[in-house]
Design a protein around this motif. Structure first.
Motif, PDB file in Angstrom:
ATOM      1  N   TYR A  79       1.078  -1.252   0.105  1.00 37.23           N
ATOM      2  CA  TYR A  79      -0.054  -0.074   0.110  1.00 37.23           C
ATOM      3  C   TYR A  79       0.886   1.196  -0.136  1.00 37.23           C
ATOM      4  N   GLU A  81       0.946   4.804   0.635  1.00 38.55           N
ATOM      5  CA  GLU A  81       0.248   5.701   1.524  1.00 38.55           C
ATOM      6  C   GLU A  81       0.425   7.104   1.033  1.00 38.55           C
ATOM      7  N   ASP A 115      -1.697  -0.942  -3.973  1.00 38.39           N
ATOM      8  CA  ASP A 115      -2.791   0.027  -4.067  1.00 38.39           C
ATOM      9  C   ASP A 115      -2.454   1.379  -3.712  1.00 38.39           C
ATOM     10  N   TRP A 116      -3.345   2.397  -3.923  1.00 42.84           N
ATOM     11  CA  TRP A 116      -3.011   3.790  -3.391  1.00 42.84           C
ATOM     12  C   TRP A 116      -4.372   4.453  -3.433  1.00 42.84           C
ATOM     13  N   GLN A 117      -4.460   5.614  -3.146  1.00 40.49           N
ATOM     14  CA  GLN A 117      -5.706   6.271  -3.344  1.00 40.49           C
ATOM     15  C   GLN A 117      -5.079   7.789  -3.880  1.00 40.49           C
ATOM     16  N   VAL A 118      -6.074   8.352  -4.926  1.00 42.86           N
ATOM     17  CA  VAL A 118      -5.703   9.700  -5.463  1.00 42.86           C
ATOM     18  C   VAL A 118      -7.233  10.426  -5.354  1.00 42.86           C
ATOM     19  N   LEU A 119      -7.015  11.702  -5.000  1.00 47.32           N
ATOM     20  CA  LEU A 119      -8.325  12.426  -4.793  1.00 47.32           C
ATOM     21  C   LEU A 119      -8.962  12.730  -6.250  1.00 47.32           C
ATOM     22  N   ASP A 120     -10.162  12.792  -6.384  1.00 51.13           N
ATOM     23  CA  ASP A 120     -10.830  12.803  -7.591  1.00 51.13           C
ATOM     24  C   ASP A 120     -10.632  14.041  -8.256  1.00 51.13           C
ATOM     25  N   LEU A 136      -7.531   2.852 -12.244  1.00 49.01           N
ATOM     26  CA  LEU A 136      -8.236   3.783 -11.094  1.00 49.01           C
ATOM     27  C   LEU A 136      -9.506   3.440 -11.190  1.00 49.01           C
ATOM     28  N   TRP A 140     -15.177   1.678  -5.863  1.00 47.60           N
ATOM     29  CA  TRP A 140     -15.032   1.393  -4.386  1.00 47.60           C
ATOM     30  C   TRP A 140     -15.115   2.584  -3.800  1.00 47.60           C
ATOM     31  N   ASN A 142     -14.245   4.276  -0.318  1.00 44.86           N
ATOM     32  CA  ASN A 142     -13.606   4.269   0.909  1.00 44.86           C
ATOM     33  C   ASN A 142     -14.184   4.219   2.321  1.00 44.86           C
ATOM     34  N   ARG A 144     -13.534   4.456   6.640  1.00 42.29           N
ATOM     35  CA  ARG A 144     -12.733   4.941   7.600  1.00 42.29           C
ATOM     36  C   ARG A 144     -13.296   5.299   8.844  1.00 42.29           C
TER      37      ARG A 144
END
Length: 147
Positions: A79, A81, A115-120, A136, A140, A142, A144
């Protein structure tokens, strides 16, 4: 520009970059981690790892922080981060080099997925990841919990 594993003493610079990233992501007050806790997590408890980017003056101008995660469907995963390079040092290919180093780590660890996240709204980051053939996934949502 040089990419290397983070080492003891880099925690102040990494924490500063984390704060810069939070400001860019319009959430500067969300950073509650401290330099001391980051130091323990990176170099004592080793719950995460980081790579740093040094400029010609040996100042840390970017970083990637990652850790092993787990998928019940796939097994071990990496992951990513956070991934950040100061704006004035972008566009020279250093981001691609840093991302490739994280991918090499994932392969070395034998993980099945990274995996990672990116702001839309972060179009530059989205385009960067697409350039690297990233999937991308818009399906899904997220979840939390904060403690």
């Amino acid at each position: 520009m040089n990419i290397r594993a983070a080492r003891l003493g880099d925690e102040d610079a990494i924490h500063g970059l984390i704060s810069e990233l939070a400001l860019y992501e319009k959430a500067p007050d969300e950073v509650t981690n401290t330099t001391e806790k980051l130091k323990v997590d990176l170099f004592v408890d080793k719950v995460c790892e980081a790579l740093v980017v040094e400029n010609e003056s040996l100042e840390i101008v970017g970083f990637a922080l990652y850790y092993q995660s787990y998928s019940t469907w796939k097994g071990r995963c990496l992951y990513l981060e956070d991934f950040y390079i100061q704006p004035e040092f972008r566009r020279g290919g250093i981001g691609s080099r840093l991302f490739s180093e994280v991918v090499k780590t994932a392969k070395k660890w034998g993980v099945k997925r990274m995996d990672w996240q990116v702001l839309d709204w972060n179009e530059p980051a989205i385009e960067f990841y697409k350039k690297h053939q990233a999937v991308l996934d818009p399906e899904w949502v997220n979840g939390r919990l904060f403690f």
